[in-house]
Motif scaffolding. Structure first.
Motif, PDB file in Angstrom:
ATOM      1  N   GLY A  98       0.795  -1.214   0.000  1.00 45.58           N
ATOM      2  CA  GLY A  98       0.000   0.000   0.000  1.00 45.58           C
ATOM      3  C   GLY A  98       0.825   1.259   0.000  1.00 45.58           C
ATOM      4  N   GLY A  99       2.099   1.157   0.368  1.00 52.77           N
ATOM      5  CA  GLY A  99       2.972   2.324   0.311  1.00 52.77           C
ATOM      6  C   GLY A  99       2.699   3.359   1.369  1.00 52.77           C
ATOM      7  N   ASP A 100       1.967   2.983   2.427  1.00 53.16           N
ATOM      8  CA  ASP A 100       1.681   3.956   3.481  1.00 53.16           C
ATOM      9  C   ASP A 100       2.952   4.573   4.053  1.00 53.16           C
ATOM     10  N   ASN A 101       2.872   5.829   4.365  1.00 49.66           N
ATOM     11  CA  ASN A 101       3.911   6.597   5.048  1.00 49.66           C
ATOM     12  C   ASN A 101       5.125   6.941   4.184  1.00 49.66           C
ATOM     13  N   GLY A 103       5.450   5.955   0.617  1.00 53.08           N
ATOM     14  CA  GLY A 103       5.244   5.946  -0.818  1.00 53.08           C
ATOM     15  C   GLY A 103       6.001   4.820  -1.492  1.00 53.08           C
TER      16      GLY A 103
ATOM     17  N   SER B  32      -2.044   9.569   4.160  1.00 51.97           N
ATOM     18  CA  SER B  32      -0.766  10.068   3.646  1.00 51.97           C
ATOM     19  C   SER B  32      -0.919  10.365   2.154  1.00 51.97           C
ATOM     20  N   PHE B  34       1.190  11.914  -1.509  1.00 49.99           N
ATOM     21  CA  PHE B  34       2.509  12.002  -2.134  1.00 49.99           C
ATOM     22  C   PHE B  34       2.429  12.750  -3.457  1.00 49.99           C
ATOM     23  N   TYR B  36       4.757  13.125  -6.930  1.00 51.91           N
ATOM     24  CA  TYR B  36       5.877  12.633  -7.718  1.00 51.91           C
ATOM     25  C   TYR B  36       6.071  13.556  -8.916  1.00 51.91           C
ATOM     26  N   TYR B  51       1.246  14.429   5.604  1.00 51.90           N
ATOM     27  CA  TYR B  51       0.378  13.553   6.383  1.00 51.90           C
ATOM     28  C   TYR B  51      -0.635  14.312   7.232  1.00 51.90           C
ATOM     29  N   PRO B  92      -2.766   6.552  -0.786  1.00 52.60           N
ATOM     30  CA  PRO B  92      -3.031   5.144  -0.461  1.00 52.60           C
ATOM     31  C   PRO B  92      -4.529   4.887  -0.434  1.00 52.60           C
TER      32      PRO B  92
END
Lengths: 115, 113
Positions: A98-101, A103, B32, B34, B36, B51, B92
């Motif tokens: 899931g790539g939590d925290n 990525g 969270s 992100f 890119y 976060y 996520p």
């Protein structure tokens, strides 16, 4: 330095041929992923693996196969059943599913062309 | 409704201006977020993660998160031609039976001299 290595950078496939794309990581990540990207398009998930000896189909798994025999390695085979394989293939990994925290970390990609 | 939505652009800004990139997401439980950056022909590179609600600054980049409104944005101050790239937002989520990062389609940014 830790990272993900994809090889080869460029790959040419003849019609009806199977080819295997390599992905190796030394980040000690549990989860690994394969994406396909077509020109001007977003990322589409092909397969993913949360742990060794386990993997699941993503959104576009038809014509592809994978294995996860070692934590560090997640090779992708593009089979002859994949009728339109020309694309940019990206391998990624994350510390957990899931790539939590943190990525995902991506490899540099393999550009596959059918000749 | 797509799970993560971005304006595809291109967003064109002059050198030195502020570029504002926006992203909305559908999963209220996401914790969270992100950003890119992807240069043409290259792989995505993580440039920011956030976060908590509010702003997070890193050099010329500022990520802004508003969980109540379900959007996250990326501001690039003093934009440079080298910032020209596609910017992907990732959140996520649980989709198709598994946990994964869900990527937006990306916004193409063009910074002109």
């Amino acid at each position: 330095d830790g990272g993900i290595t994809q090889s080869p950078k460029y790959l040419f496939r003849k019609e009806g041929q199977n080819v295997t794309l390599s992905c190796e990581q030394n980040l000690n990540h549990d989860a690994m992923y394969w994406y396909r990207q077509d020109p001007g398009q977003g990322l589409r998930l092909i397969y993913y693996s949360q742990i060794v000896n386990d993997f699941q189909k993503g959104d576009i798994a038809e014509g592809y196969s994978v294995s996860r025999e070692k934590k560090e390695s997640f090779p992708l085979t593009v089979t002859s059943a994949q009728k339109n394989p020309t694309a940019f293939y990206l391998c990624a990994s994350s510390s957990r599913a899931g790539g939590d925290n943190y990525g995902y970390t991506f490899g540099s990609g393999t550009r596959l062309t059918v000749v | 409704q797509k799970e993560v939505e971005q304006n595809s652009g291109p967003l064109s800004v002059p050198e030195g201006a502020i570029a504002s990139l926006n992203c909305t997401y559908s999963d209220r439980g996401s914790q969270s977020f992100f950003w890119y950056r992807q240069y043409s022909g290259k792989s995505p590179e993580l440039i920011m993660s956030i976060y908590s609600n509010g702003d997070k600054e890193d050099g010329r980049f500022t990520a802004q998160l508003n969980k109540a409104s379900q959007y996250v944005s990326l501001l690039i101050r003093d934009s440079q031609p080298s910032d020209s790239a596609t910017y992907l937002c990732a959140v996520p989520g649980f989709s198709g039976g598994y946990n994964k990062l869900i990527f937006g389609a990306g916004t193409r940014l063009a910074v002109h001299p």
